[in-house]
Design an enzyme around this catalytic site. Structure first.
Site, mmCIF file in Angstrom:
data_model
loop_
_atom_site.group_PDB
_atom_site.id
_atom_site.type_symbol
_atom_site.label_atom_id
_atom_site.label_comp_id
_atom_site.label_asym_id
_atom_site.label_seq_id
_atom_site.Cartn_x
_atom_site.Cartn_y
_atom_site.Cartn_z
ATOM 1 N N CYS A 137 35.584 14.863 -35.719
ATOM 2 C CA CYS A 137 36.906 14.325 -36.064
ATOM 3 C C CYS A 137 38.026 15.338 -35.832
ATOM 4 C CB CYS A 137 36.918 13.836 -37.509
ATOM 5 S SG CYS A 137 36.099 14.963 -38.663
ATOM 6 N N CYS A 148 39.868 16.702 -42.716
ATOM 7 C CA CYS A 148 41.082 16.402 -41.957
ATOM 8 C C CYS A 148 41.743 15.093 -42.385
ATOM 9 C CB CYS A 148 40.756 16.363 -40.468
ATOM 10 S SG CYS A 148 39.380 15.261 -40.048
ATOM 11 N N PHE A 382 16.776 8.446 0.773
ATOM 12 C CA PHE A 382 17.906 7.806 1.442
ATOM 13 C C PHE A 382 18.230 8.461 2.789
ATOM 14 C CE2 PHE A 382 18.517 7.175 -3.107
ATOM 15 C CZ PHE A 382 18.553 5.798 -3.147
ATOM 16 N N GLY A 383 17.656 9.614 3.050
ATOM 17 C CA GLY A 383 17.934 10.276 4.309
ATOM 18 C C GLY A 383 18.037 11.780 4.152
ATOM 19 N N ASP A 489 16.564 6.576 -11.976
ATOM 20 C CA ASP A 489 15.658 7.474 -11.246
ATOM 21 C C ASP A 489 15.867 8.902 -11.715
ATOM 22 O OD1 ASP A 489 13.735 8.322 -9.523
ATOM 23 O OD2 ASP A 489 14.977 8.217 -7.728
#
Length: 625
Positions: A137, A148, A382-383, A489
């Site tokens: 807070c 506070c 993916f490559g 993943d």
């Protein structure tokens, strides 16, 4: 002759609630313990429940030592079954108790305040939890730092007396839009100008400009004022502004529009036949369950509501949201029980939203002439990944294999990754689709992927370093969790390490886009089994809690310095072992407290696993020990 004098006490309240442990070194699900609480005129006691046996007294707080009792408010997920916390500050200690519902919490807070109102009380208190060595807070680090918020020994923070009914100009809305709200509970009018509410009935909002009162009309035409807190609006004032909303389109018309569009994940949201109910219609080319062949069709999902709770809208799975726009936004990025994600909003005229169609024509598109390609850094599903330069900055270039990901989906991935901004996520600078193969331009991480880094540093990593790596990943995942985003993943191979050894998440959510089924498929035939939760293996059901399971495996990777999980077992053997209740063994380098966290991540039921917010808290506590 001696006489024992005992002061009699009267029981005020008793009941079962959940106590949050303050023991830093107890890192397990046992941190949230079911206890039987008893409040009498002298003490607050709690005992361990033992069916068929006598309860064991676990704690006793003298009422004269209590300095503060009040609600606890947190935007973080509550990791136990009871969701309504309150606090008791006594001596130099904080006791956090979780009640099963709002009314129960209110009764206990009211009773405790009544019994302690004449104590030596604090002037201010902390309305939120302490986490990562700071109060959420006010960000103070000292545990006993002054609060506070001004402490009121009488006010319970709820059910305040409503102000006088306002003098409003009735039925003065200029836009003429009728909004529908649901009554969350019954309400009996206290005056002639008020209207009775019946729980779960629908009401038309005529005026809601006052902070405490709304002017509504019921189905019978009666009008009057009702307390705002007793209503939940079904759709906002500008519901019609969303491109996915087609107000009066029928089921057949929706199917015609979506078939004509013919894009995977094209969708509309329309009014159902039942008043105040909405349906999501979505087009898919997903393979049929029986034949496995692609059979284009339109699926219809009714947006449903739970019986109680502020976050009450959901679709196929009970991922709950406060409003329908929030629900749609979530399912645009996560299928979560639907046949496909809601990828492309379609207007009633039968065309995809221009926001989606042309959203990439901006600073996200990188000019290929600005790119310099260097040597290969690695390969993934993916490559290839190369290092390169862009605008005099060293970057990583992820080249997407042909037929692995569509141009459109790569742009969508860029939109998502650029939206997320966190120090523990790999930053995306832009996307280049004007060359072949297409590529993502990413922040360069000098030390490469985490799995390779762990193996290279084997025998040279300290306990603090390994714990810090886990903490870095948790921070990034907690951020994605609060954004309602699922990684899918999470593994050491998909985390990268910077020059200063900071670990960041990469490839979050990208498995959603794979077209050639080499990694995941709609039939769940291929996915990283050794990192996957049981519900993913059995039902292809991804969630933040399935990410938590994967994080437990990632922690195991860290503390084995890069070993592959279940390295001597096939996927089929792993599934069989998990079904039999077996789990990965404790790594030699992992402290007991860390392994307890791993084991917590591997609970069979998703609901029994911690959230990333809680894991962040527990790991932070370990760094302070």
């Amino acid at each position: 002759m001696s006489v024992n004098v005992t002061m009699s006490s009267t029981v005020i309240l008793d009941g079962i609630m959940i106590k949050m442990s303050q023991q830093k070194k107890r890192i397990s699900t046992c941190n949230y313990k079911e206890r039987f609480f008893v409040l009498d005129t002298q003490e607050l006691k709690y005992s361990e429940c033992r069916p068929g046996r006598k309860p064991i007294l676990k704690g006793c707080i003298k009422l004269y030592s209590i300095k503060c009792v009040d609600m606890v408010f947190t935007y973080l997920p509550v990791p136990c079954e009871f969701k309504y916390p309150f606090q008791v500050f006594h001596g130099k200690h904080f006791l956090y108790i979780f009640a099963p519902d709002k009314d129960c919490r209110l009764r206990w807070v009211h009773a405790l305040k009544e019994e302690t109102k004449n104590n030596n009380l604090v002037e201010k208190y902390h309305p939120q939890l302490r986490m990562n060595g700071k109060w959420r807070c006010c960000k103070q680090s000292e545990k006993l730092a002054k609060g506070c918020v001004v402490y009121d020994p009488v006010d319970c923070g709820s059910k305040k007396t409503l102000p006088a009914i306002p003098d409003l100009e009735i039925e003065r809305l200029s836009d003429g839009v009728h909004r529908i709200a649901i009554a969350l509970q019954n309400y009996s009018p206290l005056g002639d100008r008020e209207l009775a509410l019946r729980k779960d009935e629908e009401y038309t909002l005529t005026d809601s400009s006052h902070p405490d009162w709304c002017y509504v009309r019921d189905e019978r035409g009666n009008t009057g004022f009702v307390p705002r807190i007793h209503l939940s609006e079904i759709s906002g004032k500008n519901f019609e502004r969303f491109e996915w909303y087609s107000k009066n389109i029928s089921r057949g018309e929706a199917e015609n529009v979506l078939f004509k569009e013919g894009k995977e994940g094209a969708f509309v949201v329309r009014n159902s036949r039942q008043t105040g109910v909405y349906t999501v219609s979505v087009f898919t080319k997903a393979p049929g369950r029986s034949t496995g062949e692609k059979q284009p069709c339109v699926k219809h999902y009714q947006i449903r509501r739970t019986e109680t709770g502020e976050s009450s809208f959901y679709l196929a799975e009970k991922y709950l949201f406060r409003t329908i726009p929030e629900l749609i936004h979530y399912h645009q990025h996560n299928a979560a029980g639907l046949i496909t994600r809601l990828r492309h909003p379609v207007t009633q005229k039968g065309c995809c939203s221009q926001i989606i169609a042309h959203g990439s024509k901006d600073e996200r598109e990188v000019d290929p002439d600005e790119l310099t390609f260097g040597q290969e850094l690695g390969r993934g599903q993916f490559g290839r990944v190369l290092w390169g330069e862009w605008r005099e900055k060293k970057v990583a270039l992820k080249l997407i294999k042909e037929d692995c990901m569509s141009n459109e989906d790569l742009k969508e991935e860029a939109k998502i990754m650029i939206k997320f901004n966190h120090s523990k996520l790999v930053q995306l600078y832009g996307v280049c689709t004007q060359r072949s193969p297409m590529c993502l331009v990413l922040e360069f991480m000098e030390n490469g992927c985490l799995s390779d880094y762990l193996r290279a540093k084997m025998g040279h990593l300290s306990q603090d370093t390994m714990l810090g790596m886990c903490l870095d990943v948790t921070e990034g995942m907690a951020y994605l969790e609060t954004s309602n985003f699922i990684h899918r993943d999470l593994a050491a191979r998909n985390c990268l390490v910077s020059k200063s050894n900071v670990v960041k998440l990469s490839d979050f959510g990208m498995t959603r886009y794979v077209l050639d089924d080499q990694y995941t498929s709609s039939m769940c035939s291929k996915f990283p089994v050794k990192w996957s939760a049981p519900e993913v293996v059995k039902y292809c059901k991804f969630s933040s809690k399935s990410d938590v399971w994967s994080f437990g495996v990632l922690m195991w990777e860290v503390y084995t310095e890069g070993r592959r999980p279940y390295e001597n077992q096939s996927n089929a053997q792993v599934v069989e072992s998990l079904n039999a209740g077996m789990r990965l063994l404790k790594p030699r380098l992992a402290p007991e407290a860390v392994y307890l966290l791993m084991d917590w991540c591997w609970k069979e039921r998703p609901v029994d696993r911690p959230s990333f917010a809680l894991l962040l808290h527990e790991l932070s506590e370990l760094t302070e020990c």
